[in-house]
Write a protein that holds these residues in place. Structure first.
Motif, PDB file in Angstrom:
ATOM      1  N   GLU A  63       0.837  -1.188   0.000  1.00 31.52           N
ATOM      2  CA  GLU A  63       0.000   0.000   0.000  1.00 31.52           C
ATOM      3  C   GLU A  63       0.883   1.253   0.000  1.00 31.52           C
ATOM      4  OE1 GLU A  63      -3.006   0.042   3.039  1.00 31.52           O
ATOM      5  OE2 GLU A  63      -3.043  -2.133   3.063  1.00 31.52           O
ATOM      6  N   ASN A  65       0.485   4.073   1.464  1.00 36.03           N
ATOM      7  CA  ASN A  65       0.607   4.749   2.753  1.00 36.03           C
ATOM      8  C   ASN A  65       0.961   3.775   3.881  1.00 36.03           C
ATOM      9  OD1 ASN A  65      -1.818   3.458   2.774  1.00 36.03           O
ATOM     10  ND2 ASN A  65      -3.002   5.147   3.584  1.00 36.03           N
ATOM     11  N   LEU A  66       1.644   2.723   3.553  1.00 37.36           N
ATOM     12  CA  LEU A  66       1.993   1.716   4.555  1.00 37.36           C
ATOM     13  C   LEU A  66       2.847   2.293   5.676  1.00 37.36           C
ATOM     14  CD1 LEU A  66       1.717  -1.250   5.350  1.00 37.36           C
ATOM     15  CD2 LEU A  66       3.815  -1.698   4.084  1.00 37.36           C
ATOM     16  N   SER A  67       3.680   3.271   5.382  1.00 44.01           N
ATOM     17  CA  SER A  67       4.544   3.836   6.423  1.00 44.01           C
ATOM     18  C   SER A  67       3.748   4.584   7.487  1.00 44.01           C
ATOM     19  CB  SER A  67       5.589   4.767   5.813  1.00 44.01           C
ATOM     20  OG  SER A  67       4.958   5.876   5.219  1.00 44.01           O
ATOM     21  N   THR A  68       2.542   5.009   7.153  1.00 39.47           N
ATOM     22  CA  THR A  68       1.735   5.733   8.133  1.00 39.47           C
ATOM     23  C   THR A  68       0.677   4.870   8.801  1.00 39.47           C
ATOM     24  OG1 THR A  68       0.220   6.476   6.393  1.00 39.47           O
ATOM     25  CG2 THR A  68       2.055   7.942   6.984  1.00 39.47           C
ATOM     26  N   ASN A  69       0.292   3.755   8.163  1.00 36.33           N
ATOM     27  CA  ASN A  69      -0.749   2.919   8.766  1.00 36.33           C
ATOM     28  C   ASN A  69      -0.304   1.470   8.962  1.00 36.33           C
ATOM     29  OD1 ASN A  69      -0.830   1.994   6.159  1.00 36.33           O
ATOM     30  ND2 ASN A  69      -3.043   2.139   5.932  1.00 36.33           N
ATOM     31  N   TYR A  70       0.988   1.255   9.132  1.00 40.94           N
ATOM     32  CA  TYR A  70       1.504  -0.103   9.258  1.00 40.94           C
ATOM     33  C   TYR A  70       0.963  -0.836  10.478  1.00 40.94           C
ATOM     34  CZ  TYR A  70       4.811   1.680  12.719  1.00 40.94           C
ATOM     35  OH  TYR A  70       5.370   2.234  13.831  1.00 40.94           O
ATOM     36  N   LYS A  71       0.691  -0.120  11.564  1.00 41.73           N
ATOM     37  CA  LYS A  71       0.174  -0.780  12.770  1.00 41.73           C
ATOM     38  C   LYS A  71      -1.207  -1.364  12.514  1.00 41.73           C
ATOM     39  CE  LYS A  71       2.801   1.919  16.111  1.00 41.73           C
ATOM     40  NZ  LYS A  71       2.737   2.871  17.218  1.00 41.73           N
ATOM     41  N   GLN A  72      -2.053  -0.627  11.823  1.00 42.53           N
ATOM     42  CA  GLN A  72      -3.392  -1.103  11.515  1.00 42.53           C
ATOM     43  C   GLN A  72      -3.327  -2.304  10.577  1.00 42.53           C
ATOM     44  OE1 GLN A  72      -5.879   1.776   9.608  1.00 42.53           O
ATOM     45  NE2 GLN A  72      -7.501   0.308   9.168  1.00 42.53           N
ATOM     46  N   VAL A  73      -2.492  -2.226   9.540  1.00 34.41           N
ATOM     47  CA  VAL A  73      -2.351  -3.326   8.588  1.00 34.41           C
ATOM     48  C   VAL A  73      -1.824  -4.566   9.290  1.00 34.41           C
ATOM     49  CG1 VAL A  73      -1.094  -4.104   6.526  1.00 34.41           C
ATOM     50  CG2 VAL A  73      -2.049  -1.790   6.611  1.00 34.41           C
ATOM     51  N   SER A  75      -2.040  -5.337  12.478  1.00 34.18           N
ATOM     52  CA  SER A  75      -3.079  -5.830  13.389  1.00 34.18           C
ATOM     53  C   SER A  75      -4.130  -6.635  12.633  1.00 34.18           C
ATOM     54  CB  SER A  75      -3.721  -4.654  14.114  1.00 34.18           C
ATOM     55  OG  SER A  75      -4.801  -5.089  14.887  1.00 34.18           O
ATOM     56  N   GLU A  76      -4.573  -6.131  11.494  1.00 31.29           N
ATOM     57  CA  GLU A  76      -5.579  -6.835  10.696  1.00 31.29           C
ATOM     58  C   GLU A  76      -5.043  -8.164  10.174  1.00 31.29           C
ATOM     59  OE1 GLU A  76      -6.652  -4.034   7.681  1.00 31.29           O
ATOM     60  OE2 GLU A  76      -7.760  -2.758   9.084  1.00 31.29           O
TER      61      GLU A  76
END
Length: 85
Positions: A63, A65-73, A75-76
């Motif tokens: 993705e 924007n993986l560097s900004t939402n890596y925690k959510q990804v 976790s999922e």
């Protein structure tokens, strides 16, 4: 600052192995400070340039924007993988 004659005298008084070390050191300094006259070698390229040439940049798709939402990804993905416990 030392005079050239004093430096020459000091070098001549050194043992041969110390003079050899000094000559090696001078060669290192000449290489370091004459970069503008030498062609760029692989070790002088930026890490980004080296990765591009090595084929590492662009070898995977993720993705944008993986560097900004890596925690959510993460976790999922972990929940999907280990949710059965």
């Amino acid at each position: 600052m030392f005079s050239l004659k004093q430096i020459q005298k000091d070098i001549q008084e050194l043992p041969e192995d110390a003079q050899a070390l000094l000559a090696d050191f001078i060669e290192i300094l000449k290489k370091r400070y004459s970069k503008s006259t030498q062609p760029e070698s692989k070790s002088e390229k930026s890490p980004c340039q080296q990765f591009k040439e090595g084929g590492f940049i662009g070898c995977v798709a993720v993705e944008e924007n993986l560097s900004t939402n890596y925690k959510q990804v993460l976790s999922e993905q972990l929940s999907a993988k280990y949710d059965h416990r």
